[in-house]
Design an enzyme around this catalytic site. Structure first.
Site, short mmCIF file in Angstrom:
data_model
loop_
_atom_site.label_atom_id
_atom_site.label_comp_id
_atom_site.label_asym_id
_atom_site.label_seq_id
_atom_site.Cartn_x
_atom_site.Cartn_y
_atom_site.Cartn_z
N GLU A 236 0.81 -1.23 0.00
CA GLU A 236 0.00 0.00 0.00
C GLU A 236 0.84 1.27 0.00
OE1 GLU A 236 -3.34 0.05 2.67
OE2 GLU A 236 -4.21 -1.72 1.74
N GLU A 424 -4.97 -8.44 -0.30
CA GLU A 424 -5.76 -8.25 0.93
C GLU A 424 -7.20 -7.98 0.56
OE1 GLU A 424 -4.50 -5.21 3.75
OE2 GLU A 424 -2.40 -5.84 3.53
C1 GBH Z 1 -4.81 -2.32 4.94
O1 GBH Z 1 -5.12 -0.97 4.80
C2 GBH Z 1 -3.43 -2.54 5.52
O2 GBH Z 1 -2.55 -3.08 4.57
C3 GBH Z 1 -3.45 -3.41 6.76
O3 GBH Z 1 -2.22 -3.31 7.42
C4 GBH Z 1 -4.62 -3.03 7.61
O4 GBH Z 1 -4.62 -3.67 8.85
C5 GBH Z 1 -5.87 -3.39 6.87
O5 GBH Z 1 -5.86 -2.95 5.56
C6 GBH Z 1 -7.15 -2.93 7.54
O6 GBH Z 1 -7.18 -1.55 7.68
O7 GBH Z 1 -7.49 6.89 9.03
O8 GBH Z 1 -9.66 7.55 8.21
O9 GBH Z 1 -7.66 8.29 7.04
C7 GBH Z 1 -6.42 -0.74 4.27
C8 GBH Z 1 -6.60 0.57 3.59
C9 GBH Z 1 -6.32 2.88 3.76
C10 GBH Z 1 -7.58 1.74 5.41
C11 GBH Z 1 -6.19 4.06 4.68
C12 GBH Z 1 -7.47 2.91 6.35
C13 GBH Z 1 -7.14 5.25 6.49
C14 GBH Z 1 -8.45 5.84 6.85
N1 GBH Z 1 -6.47 1.66 4.51
N2 GBH Z 1 -7.32 4.12 5.59
S1 GBH Z 1 -8.30 7.25 7.85
#
Ligand code: GBH
Length: 518
Positions: A236, A424
């Site tokens: 990511e 994922e």
């Molecule tokens: C993934 O991110 C990660 O690879 C993994 O480590 C994580 O545990 C999993 O998915 C579940 O989250 O804080 O409101 O700005 C997923 C995509 C993109 C989700 C950024 C959270 C931030 C939202 N992520 N997003 S915010």
């Protein structure tokens, strides 16, 4: 584990030997029987004999001999059903065996950054419990496992002298997986940059970090490609760049202006490309490598010819800074025009490295981006989510199973990617054990069934999806949410470290068993 459970296993199998050992050691690890029991309706049906529920349903002989290639709800033969985790989120042992500090260690030890000031210092103690955890994968029937390697475990200072103990952990983990017939997929960077590189170079603000990453990738591939055949470079790009360097919500917690931010992203894709080259040079022939990006999936709101064409245009532009430059070898005109004077500075040689040929592309898919066609440039428009659009427990997780169809389909149609992994997919939920100790996560079950149905749609049309990694095997450290949001198939009691399969674990084991949507 129930008394006598081990004795009921087929004698003489590896599994029964393992159960017996676990029983003697009384490790808090559920048996395969306990996972399977959840898959049978028996576990839920009133009055059904637990004995019968515990029996794995034997597939009819014909089905066993000839699974359908890709019919009905089925998936292609040899489809790799897996689960995914990352080092910082599960390992713990943050300062053991010579491991260096990472930017996440530093970040969580700063008060107020993480909900409840939770840390990954202990996490799931996977560093010490990995054997039992691999056994859980085996119990699930999983065929593959995506984990990440902690860079500061291997190079405590980021560069220079490797720590043999750190590397040895991953060698032992890979061996345990191989002995359990689980194919290891290693991610080289899941956000835990060595703190030393943050201090020495300003981390990803410097291209020295890209070079350091390539050196680390080359070293790991030389040491481990005898055991590990698949490497994801970076997890990511978009998330760690945006949250780590723009909003400051993730480590290292910076809020950069537009130009340095674009430069950070450029260094990240450059690091990926240089690592691909280093792995080609250092890894055993046949070692496969690709990224794991959270692609922005443009979903045509209504599947008309015009909207589908618009979604394809949108897919290139919405991913211009990462996947498009990687797969096309140039930043799009629209991307550079939009950035203007803040555009990343780069050379032709950079672009060539960034676009180093890949074996596969991994995409993390959590949310859809709905689009429709417009007459005017750029030919597409992003449609905002309805106020009442359903979400999972995390407010960012807007539901849209269609993304599991359109994501892989765009990769094939736009860039002719020959091998695709869903690196994922999963969801966070407010899981709570019921009186009987089981988490009946009907929401996750619904999520998975709908997402897999859409992925199956892609596979049945010949889109080359080769595997699916469910996020996550366990509840774990969910970054700024701490331990408050649970994504696992296995419920974790953090006080005792006991892992208990949820209803969704039973569901997923049934999907794997039949190689199709269950
Ligand atoms: C993934 O991110 C990660 O690879 C993994 O480590 C994580 O545990 C999993 O998915 C579940 O989250 O804080 O409101 O700005 C997923 C995509 C993109 C989700 C950024 C959270 C931030 C939202 N992520 N997003 S915010």
């Amino acid at each position: 584990m129930r008394a006598g459970a081990a004795a009921e296993e087929t004698p003489g199998t590896k599994m029964s030997a393992r159960s017996t050992r676990l029983q003697i050691a009384s490790a808090p690890t559920p048996s395969r029987r306990e996972v399977i029991a959840l898959a049978g309706a028996g576990a839920l049906a009133a009055g059904s004999a637990p004995q019968a529920a515990a029996q794995p349903a034997a597939p009819p002989a014909a089905e066993q001999a000839q699974p359908p290639a890709c019919a009905l709800q089925g998936f292609p033969r040899n489809f790799l059903w897996g689960t995914a985790t990352s080092a910082y989120q599960i390992e713990g042992a943050w300062n053991e065996d010579g491991k260096g500090e990472s930017i996440w260690d530093r970040f969580v030890h700063t008060r107020g950054k993480i909900r409840n000031d939770d840390t990954g210092d202990v996490a799931l103690d996977h560093y010490h419990r990995y054997k039992d955890d691999v056994w859980l994968m085996k119990a699930l029937g999983a065929k593959a496992y995506r984990f990440s390697i902690s860079w500061p475990r291997v190079f405590p200072e980021g560069t220079g002298r490797p720590d043999p103990k750190g590397l040895d952990f991953y060698r032992r983990l890979a061996d345990e997986l191989l002995a359990s017939d689980v194919v290891p997929f290693a991610t080289l960077y899941h956000w835990d940059l060595p703190q030393a590189l943050q201090e020495r170079f300003g981390g990803w603000e410097s291209r020295d970090t890209a070079q350091a990453f390539a050196d680390y990738a080359g070293y790991v591939s030389r040491q481990l490609s005898d055991r590990i055949g698949y490497f994801f470079t970076i997890n990511e790009f978009t998330t760690f760049v945006e949250l780590g360097y723009r909003t400051g919500l993730f480590a290292p917690g910076l809020k950069l202006a537009a130009q340095p931010l674009n430069q950070v992203r450029h260094h990240a894709v450059l690091a990926h490309g240089l690592a691909v080259q280093a792995i080609r040079a250092g890894g055993k022939p046949g070692t496969k490598v690709g990224p794991a990006e959270n692609i922005k999936v443009a979903v045509p709101a209504i599947e008309t010819r015009e909207n589908i064409a618009a979604a394809e245009r949108a897919a290139r532009e919405l991913n211009a800074g990462v996947l498009t430059v990687m797969l096309e070898g140039r930043y799009t005109d629209a991307f550079l025009a939009a950035a203007g004077a803040d555009a990343p500075r780069f050379t032709d040689a950079d672009l060539k490295a960034i676009a180093s040929p890949l074996d596969f592309v991994g995409i993390n898919v959590y949310t859809p981006t709905y689009v429709r066609a417009t007459g005017a440039e750029p030919g597409y428009e992003v449609i905002p989510y309805a106020k009442s659009h359903p979400r999972m427990a995390s407010s960012w997780q807007v539901l849209g199973p269609e993304a599991l169809y359109w994501g892989p389909r765009h990769l094939q149609k736009i860039w002719q990617v020959p091998e695709i992994y869903i690196s994922e997919n999963g969801c966070g939920a407010a899981d709570e054990p019921a009186a009987d100790g089981i988490v009946y996560d009907t929401d996750r079950l619904m999520f998975l069934r709908n997402n897999l149905t859409m992925l199956q749609r892609a596979a049945s049309e010949g889109v080359p999806v080769r595997g699916y990694f469910l996020w996550s095997l366990f509840d774990n450290f969910e970054w700024t949410d701490g331990y408050g949001t649970r994504f696992g198939l296995m419920y974790v009691d953090y006080a005792t470290q006991k892992r208990t399969p949820k209803l969704s674990a039973g569901y997923y084991s049934e999907v794997i068993r039949r190689n199709g949507v269950a």
